[in-house]
Write an enzyme that holds these catalytic residues in place. Structure first.
Site, short mmCIF file in Angstrom:
data_model
loop_
_atom_site.label_atom_id
_atom_site.label_comp_id
_atom_site.label_asym_id
_atom_site.label_seq_id
_atom_site.Cartn_x
_atom_site.Cartn_y
_atom_site.Cartn_z
N ASP A 1 24.87 88.44 85.10
CA ASP A 1 25.02 88.47 83.52
C ASP A 1 25.32 89.93 83.11
O ASP A 1 26.02 90.33 82.31
CB ASP A 1 24.10 87.96 82.69
CG ASP A 1 24.11 86.39 82.77
OD1 ASP A 1 24.97 86.12 83.71
OD2 ASP A 1 23.19 85.87 82.11
N LYS B 1 35.06 49.78 80.23
CA LYS B 1 33.96 50.02 79.36
C LYS B 1 32.60 49.59 80.29
O LYS B 1 32.51 48.57 80.58
CB LYS B 1 33.98 49.29 77.96
CG LYS B 1 35.24 50.11 77.22
CD LYS B 1 34.64 51.41 76.78
CE LYS B 1 35.48 51.65 75.50
NZ LYS B 1 34.69 52.19 74.27
N CYS C 1 16.39 49.85 42.29
CA CYS C 1 16.51 49.67 40.90
C CYS C 1 15.42 48.80 40.49
O CYS C 1 15.23 48.90 39.31
CB CYS C 1 17.68 49.25 40.27
SG CYS C 1 18.19 47.60 40.57
#
Ligand code: IVH
Length: 701
Positions: free
Chosen positions: A54, A339, A438
């Site tokens: 790095d 799937k 409510c």
């Protein structure tokens, strides 16, 4: 490592050692540094095999940045320094894709996969190709967002989301922040135009880290990696996107100019050679058995991947065969998504919550002890209605099985196996005696299985009506959060109030600026142009959905004609039976509904049918019934297309039905059609009559 970061050495381009601002030509040095930084970004992000540390990378990057700061004229759009630090955009611009971005039909089993191959063989045989010798490519179906990347003369120019397949949103500023995305093609002679397609996603570790950071900062957490990626890619400020690491897999090439390839497999190799991230485990396969085995292999490995996949995409490789196979609706015939079955987990059901819907019926939902399912944490799950809740026989305080299927909302399946046998189970949940919003006593109308809040002024019901109105009228940007905000501020109680919102006042709300406030008001204004049929749907008349709204609009032409109509006249509308006609009539007669209609009419919404009159198009005057699952078209797509061709879709087969379109697992409607001698079409037959051709394919008459 920072976005745009990576590492040096090996077969890296030479020049890593030359000092910044040294003797060399700054322009040359900048070009060299750009190449180096991009090369090491590629080693790091795409190959996951960095060559330098790095610190070395950062030194190269800093040198480039310093050089560009000194010589701003040297900054190029493809410079790695431009990945972050771009200016926020004021709005996401809509862009039309050069070629539609398609979707995929599904297969859920080996049988369905084999049936797909057989359908392709049949189709090609009709084209005169007897032995197609398919080559298949199997790829992970990544659960992220489809994007399109445009390169002109080798430079990344524009990236867009899929949107509705035709029109997406320009998210170039955020895509640039993805380290694995090449900003330029490393080649002498790049194609003049290249469109790369792929999936942007958030890896599971990145997702977990992001949510943890957010939780610590007291921010709301994301529901799953997909939502989190979707929210990130649509950010206006690329700095925000850069803080939320997105990743990329490329899975295909779209439009090109100056590139000749023979197959999808070649395209993937080409992409890989040009440093695009292509998943290493993408396979080329020759037989159906190999494909099935490969799908099952992915299914087994699913839990150990760094990202979520919800299936495997299988594609026919040869472009010539792809071309011959073509597209049905939105799905190419030459590709299919295998799937996976949904993932489940066991957790404690802490309680049942209830929410009033648009019409007051209370919808239960499950409050769960948070549980990890397939990489995400689930706290809430839907329970469709009271009946569903009773049928599942789940009890607060007990363990339940929850299920998360790919991209859909989690569901509760049943009690966990060990609790169902208990002798002293806690009592079953009951609907509340008072509306949780409510506080009005609830009612259960005779003959109904659902408990309701009877209060038409219930804030919960109003909220539902407003959010659904915004959705139906396609008001961009007006989602659940804003409806809540505007209701809390007391600015909005009915849909008509939306059109009276002031951009100045909205601009003062947190999270808004002048531009975003104006955009919202403009989006609301634009919705005045929505057709009459959609307005009827948006009004919130029970039983009036998109299709019935449009049918009513086409039949009555004006709101005054509809308001004056007796139930017997309303019943003449396709798909409307006597009970429904009476109910629509009564709801329209309600003084509040009349007031809302008058209010909206005054505001300028369309209450008059302006589309082509009934009696035009290849299916004009024809009534069709859909039943079973079609191989490619969804129910909605088929309905859309029939209506666009002038036809009507109704729910039940009678002597007045012209065609029954039957797919797989068609049931009693098909039997009834046969009994009455109504013509039956398969999907190909439907496509033919949509084009005005005589029906072909299996036809029972
Ligand atoms: S190909 C040719 N390949 O799935 C059809 N799609 O249902 C175009 N997806 O919108 C898609 N991984 O978001 C293709 N390897 C893959 C994919 C993939 C994920 C998504 C993509 C697309 C959706 C289609």
């Amino acid at each position: 490592m920072a976005a745009g970061g990576a590492r040096a050495g090996g077969d890296a381009p030479a020049g890593g050692g030359a000092p910044a601002g040294g003797d060399g030509d700054p322009e040359q040095r900048a070009a060299e540094l750009r190449r180096l930084v991009e090369y090491h970004a590629y080693r790091y992000y795409v190959l996951d095999d960095p060559e330098i540390g790095d610190d070395v990378y950062d030194a190269l990057f800093d040198e480039l940045r310093a050089l560009e700061a000194e010589h701003p004229e040297l900054v190029t759009p493809d410079s790695p320094t431009q990945r972050v630090g771009g200016e926020p955009v004021s709005d996401l611009v809509k862009v039309r894709h050069l070629e539609p971005m398609l979707s995929l039909a599904n297969a859920r089993s080996a049988e369905e996969l084999r049936a797909w191959v057989q359908r392709m063989r049949n189709h090609l045989a009709r084209e005169g190709i007897e032995d197609p010798r398919f080559q298949f490519v199997a790829e992970p179906k990544i659960d992220g967002l489809a994007i399109s990347l445009l390169y002109r003369d080798g430079i990344f120019q524009r990236g867009a989301t899929r949107g509705n397949g035709e029109v997406g949103e320009d998210v170039t500023h955020n895509l640039r922040t993805i380290g694995a995305l090449p900003l330029r093609l490393e080649t002498e002679r790049p194609p003049a135009l290249l469109e790369v397609r792929g999936e942007v996603y958030m890896s599971l570790p990145d997702f977990a880290a992001l949510n943890e950071r957010r939780a610590q900062a007291g921010l709301s957490t994301f529901m799953n990696p997909r939502n989190s990626a979707a929210g990130t890619i649509r950010q206006l400020d690329p700095k925000l996107a850069a803080e939320r690491p997105l990743s990329l897999w490329c899975y295909g090439i779209g439009v090109t100019d100056g590139l000749t390839l023979e197959s999808h497999w070649e395209a993937l190799q080409w992409l890989r050679e040009h440093r695009f991230p292509v998943h290493p485990d993408v396979r080329r396969l020759a037989t159906e058995d190999d494909v099935v085995a490969q799908c099952q292999d992915w299914e087994r490995r699913r839990g150990s991947l760094e990202f979520e996949i919800d299936g495997v995409v299988v594609k026919v490789s040869q472009f010539e065969l792809q071309r011959r196979l073509g597209v049905v609706g939105r799905d190419p015939r030459w590709a299919i998504a295998w799937k996976f079955p949904p993932t489940t987990a066991v957790t404690r059901l802490n309680g049942i919550g209830w929410n009033p819907g648009k019409f007051g019926d209370l919808h239960p939902y499950a409050m769960l002890e948070p549980v990890h399912v397939g990489g995400v944490t689930i706290k809430l799950a839907t329970l469709h209605n009271e009946e569903d809740l009773a049928r599942k026989d789940i009890r607060p305080g007990e363990d339940v099985i929850v299920l998360r299927a790919g991209d859909v909302i989690p569901q509760v399946l049943s009690p966990a196996p060990h609790v169902a046998e208990h002798a002293d189970r806690p009592p079953p949940p009951r609907p509340p005696e008072r509306c949780p919003v409510c506080d009005t006593p609830t009612v259960k109308p005779e003959g109904s299985v659902f408990t309701r809040c009877p209060n038409r002024d219930c804030a919960g019901r109003r909220w539902q009506l407003l959010t659904s109105f915004a959705g139906v009228m396609d008001i961009d940007g007006l989602g659940e959060k804003l409806v809540t905000l505007f209701m809390d501020l007391g600015w909005v109680t009915t849909p008509a109030d939306l059109y009276r919102l002031s951009a100045e006042l909205i601009a003062q709300q947190p999270g808004f600026g002048e531009v975003s406030a104006r955009k919202l008001v403009e989006a609301i204004d634009r919705s005045r142009q929505q057709p009459f049929g959609l307005v009827l749907f948006a009004l919130g008349i029970e039983e009036v959905g998109q299709v019935t709204g449009r049918n009513l609009a086409q039949r009555f032409r004006t709101i005054d004609a509809l308001l004056a109509a007796e139930p017997e006249a309303i019943e003449q509308t396709p798909g409307v039976g006597p009970k429904m006609a009476r109910s629509i009539h009564d709801q329209l007669a309600d003084p509040r509904m009349r007031a809302l209609i008058e209010d909206l009419r005054g505001i300028g919404l369309r209450f008059q049918e302006e589309g082509p009159p009934l009696g035009e198009g290849p299916l004009a005057g024809r009534t069709l019934v859909l039943t079973g699952t079609l191989p490619h078209l969804t129910r909605e797509q088929a309905t859309e297309r029939i209506i666009a061709a002038g036809g009507r879709v109704t729910g039940s087969v009678s002597r007045r039905t012209d065609y029954v379109v039957a797919g797989e697992s068609a049931g009693s409607k098909l039997a009834r059609a046969e009994q009455l001698g109504v013509s039956v079409l398969d999907e190909d037959g439907l496509l033919a009559v949509l084009e005005g051709e005589p029906p072909h394919g299996p036809r029972v008459a």
